[in-house]
Design a protein around this motif. Structure first.
Motif, short mmCIF file in Angstrom:
data_model
loop_
_atom_site.label_atom_id
_atom_site.label_comp_id
_atom_site.label_asym_id
_atom_site.label_seq_id
_atom_site.Cartn_x
_atom_site.Cartn_y
_atom_site.Cartn_z
N ILE A 86 39.55 112.61 -98.84
CA ILE A 86 38.28 112.14 -98.08
C ILE A 86 37.09 111.94 -98.61
O ILE A 86 36.42 110.91 -98.28
N ALA A 89 37.85 108.47 -100.66
CA ALA A 89 37.60 107.64 -99.65
C ALA A 89 36.34 107.19 -99.42
O ALA A 89 35.83 105.81 -99.27
N PHE A 90 35.36 108.06 -99.21
CA PHE A 90 34.11 107.74 -98.94
C PHE A 90 33.27 107.14 -100.00
O PHE A 90 32.61 105.97 -99.87
N ASP A 93 34.97 103.60 -100.42
CA ASP A 93 34.56 102.63 -99.36
C ASP A 93 33.15 101.96 -99.16
O ASP A 93 32.66 101.05 -98.87
N SER A 232 28.67 103.21 -95.96
CA SER A 232 29.63 104.29 -95.58
C SER A 232 29.88 104.32 -94.43
O SER A 232 29.04 104.05 -93.27
N PHE A 234 30.86 106.64 -92.57
CA PHE A 234 30.55 107.75 -91.66
C PHE A 234 28.98 107.69 -91.45
O PHE A 234 28.75 108.19 -90.14
N MET A 483 37.33 100.56 -92.80
CA MET A 483 37.57 102.29 -92.99
C MET A 483 39.02 102.47 -93.10
O MET A 483 39.48 103.54 -93.06
N THR A 486 39.44 105.35 -95.67
CA THR A 486 39.31 106.65 -94.78
C THR A 486 40.51 107.02 -94.04
O THR A 486 40.65 108.19 -93.79
#
Length: 571
Positions: A86, A89-90, A93, A232, A234, A483, A486
């Motif tokens: 996680i 991936a953050f 990306d 990001s 998120f 994403m 993610t």
């Protein structure tokens, strides 16, 4: 996209023509790039299963840990390794990009493997601290490698080219085949070396393979199609939630000045041609409609010189968040499945260690019996494509035979059967131990061939073919393009949280069963009640499947919904 098509030969795919007569050899990406990346993943899986597949043996025999403690430690390592993606991936990306993340994380992975080699030497073997530091250094490397490699490989196929779109559908099966080859070689070769030659030599093989894999990956770097980081994901999700909460009392018809589609001036979207607005409004989906508030333009937005992303978001940005939210119930309802497959590398191996493992004059390590699962998957993937898909296609009319969610659900049912059968076979093993007076001889080899355990290993493999491959496709296909790393990390986190769930269940079972005066999971497996633990998992899996059915019925496929919207626009 459906990955359940008959695999296309990579070499044949390279030679196919594209639009306007342009071949895939004339552009970056395609099979010529994906092949490099598949070999890298094969080597990484070779290294990973060389560690994880026999870890419980190292912890119990070399470090002397109790069986239940060792099983929890294995679950923790597997869980951490599946959750670190996680973060990887953050970073990939948002800032670093997938290519650079793969290179750096693989270097960290190699560092962890070299540390394992050192920690397993005779001089340091009894000191577990360095071993665990090395183990979790590998986890950190896994965190950057795992979410990016599959996505980076799939991104080499251009969906705008018809022949590459078809090749991409087949890619997931070839990808999984590569993973299986790497894992099978580890189970057959490395585990044998670890048990009968030496742990240092075995871990040295893993380090050498990963160094070679990095060299192969870098050799193909000029052929790769790459995408720059997009920011990001998120943060984009937080923008939508914050804007929707701020405007929760607004009405699009009563208070709004239009809907922002993300192009041109804010005021311009409201003043655009009515027909264009009507058509584009169809892109908005019907689920989680409360998030649509984030797209409403109000007086504050119009009067602002610059758009505030915490107040106003585009329709496409809101739809990205909806796609993510749709996957959460599926994610939750697959955790028990991951807890079931966590037994494969822990208690299954400890059961195998008590049985007759001879094959003629040859004796193989207990962890090597995992090759039955790998072989099952290899055969089943081929049969799935060649037999099941064509037969199901004739019945359902679905190009992939069954939908992705049906595929996942079938695997969940198999997991219930797996634990039921495993409990019955463990009962048989305990009966043999009692009949031969070996209940108090935990190191004795029972007069029972290891092949008695084959059904639970085979069923584990069948469950993987349906659920694991299905989850890979679902979390790639149904995530927004920006994403997808993610999405890969979220799919992997199912395995991670499932392993933690297994560890928690072990702790709970030990504490509750201790109150009755006899713990279920002892160092002496012949005096344990591992069959009860397996049946507990079967019951939990059955309940979980019922929850999954409700989640699956509520799920709307991204492309199915888009097609429906398109038909509505024609009316």
């Amino acid at each position: 996209m459906d990955s359940q098509l008959v695999p296309i030969s990579p070499m044949a795919a390279v030679s196919n023509g594209g639009d306007g007569g342009k071949t895939t050899m004339d552009r970056k990406g395609g099979w010529k790039s994906a092949i490099f990346i598949i070999f890298v993943e094969m080597a990484e899986r070779f290294s990973y299963y060389g560690i994880a597949g026999n870890l419980i043996t190292y912890l119990t025999t070399v470090l002397g840990q109790p069986t239940a403690t060792a099983a929890r430690n294995v679950n923790t390592f597997l869980g951490v390794s599946a959750l670190f993606p996680i973060l990887g991936a953050f970073l990939a990306d948002s800032y670093v990009g997938r290519f650079k993340t793969i290179v750096v994380s693989t270097a960290v992975y190699i560092l962890g493997l070299v540390m394992l080699v050192v920690a397993s030497t005779a001089a340091l073997r009894r000191h577990g601290t360095l071993f665990f530091v090395a183990l979790y250094t590998v986890s950190v490397g896994e965190g950057g490698h795992k979410p990016c490699v599959q996505t980076f490989a799939a991104d080499q196929f251009d969906e705008d080219l018809p022949e590459e779109k078809q090749a991409k559908s087949s890619f997931f099966n070839w990808w999984y085949l590569g993973i299986l080859v790497g894992a099978t070689l580890a189970v057959l070769v490395v585990i044998y070396v670890e048990d009968f030659v030496g742990w240092t030599v075995g871990y040295g093989m893993l380090a050498a393979a990963t160094v070679l894999a990095l060299a192969v990956f870098l050799a193909g770097s000029r052929t790769y199609a790459r995408e720059a980081p997009v920011g990001s994901p998120f943060t984009r999700v937080a923008h939508v939630v914050a804007a929707a909460v701020r405007k929760r009392r607004l009405s699009e018809e009563r208070d709004g000045r239009g809907i922002w589609y993300g192009d041109g001036e804010i005021g311009g979207a409201a003043a655009a041609d009515g027909e264009r607005l009507r058509t584009r409004a169809l892109a908005r989906t019907n689920q989680f409609r409360f998030l649509d508030k984030a797209t409403i333009i109000d007086d504050t937005d119009v009067s602002s010189e610059k758009r505030n992303p915490w107040r106003l978001c585009s329709v496409s940005q809101v739809e990205e968040v909806k796609l993510l939210l749709r996957l959460i119930p599926i994610w939750l309802s697959c955790l028990t499945f991951a807890a079931v497959i966590a037994q494969h590398g822990t208690f299954f191996t400890k059961q195998a260690a008590t049985l007759d493992r001879s094959l003629g004059s040859f004796h193989f390590p207990p962890a090597s019996f995992q090759v039955v699962t790998s072989t099952t998957i290899l055969i089943s993937v081929a049969l799935y494509d060649r037999l099941l898909v064509p037969a199901a296609r004739r019945l359902t009319g679905v190009p992939s035979g069954i939908t992705v969610l049906q595929r996942i659900g079938a695997g969940l049912v198999i997991s219930v059967v797996t634990m039921t059968v495993a409990g019955a076979l463990e009962t048989k093993r305990l009966r043999v131990a009692a009949e031969h007076g070996l209940l108090d001889s935990p190191t004795a080899t029972l007069p029972m061939p290891i092949w008695w355990l084959a059904p639970q290993y085979v069923l584990t493999g069948l469950g993987d073919v349906f659920t694991i491959v299905g989850l890979q496709e679902l979390f790639y296909d149904q995530m927004p393009v920006q994403m997808r790393s993610t999405g890969a990390a979220l799919y992997l986190s199912i395995v991670g949280v499932g392993n933690f769930l297994s560890g928690v269940l072990i702790t709970i079972v030990q504490r509750i069963s201790a109150r009755s005066g006899h713990q279920w999971l002892l160092n002496n497996l012949n005096r344990s009640h591992l069959n009860y633990f397996y049946w507990l998992l079967a019951g939990l899996s059955a309940v979980n499947f019922c929850i999954y059915v409700f989640a699956a019925k509520a799920f709307v496929y991204k492309k199915v919904e888009a097609a429906a919207m398109e038909e509505q626009a024609k009316v």
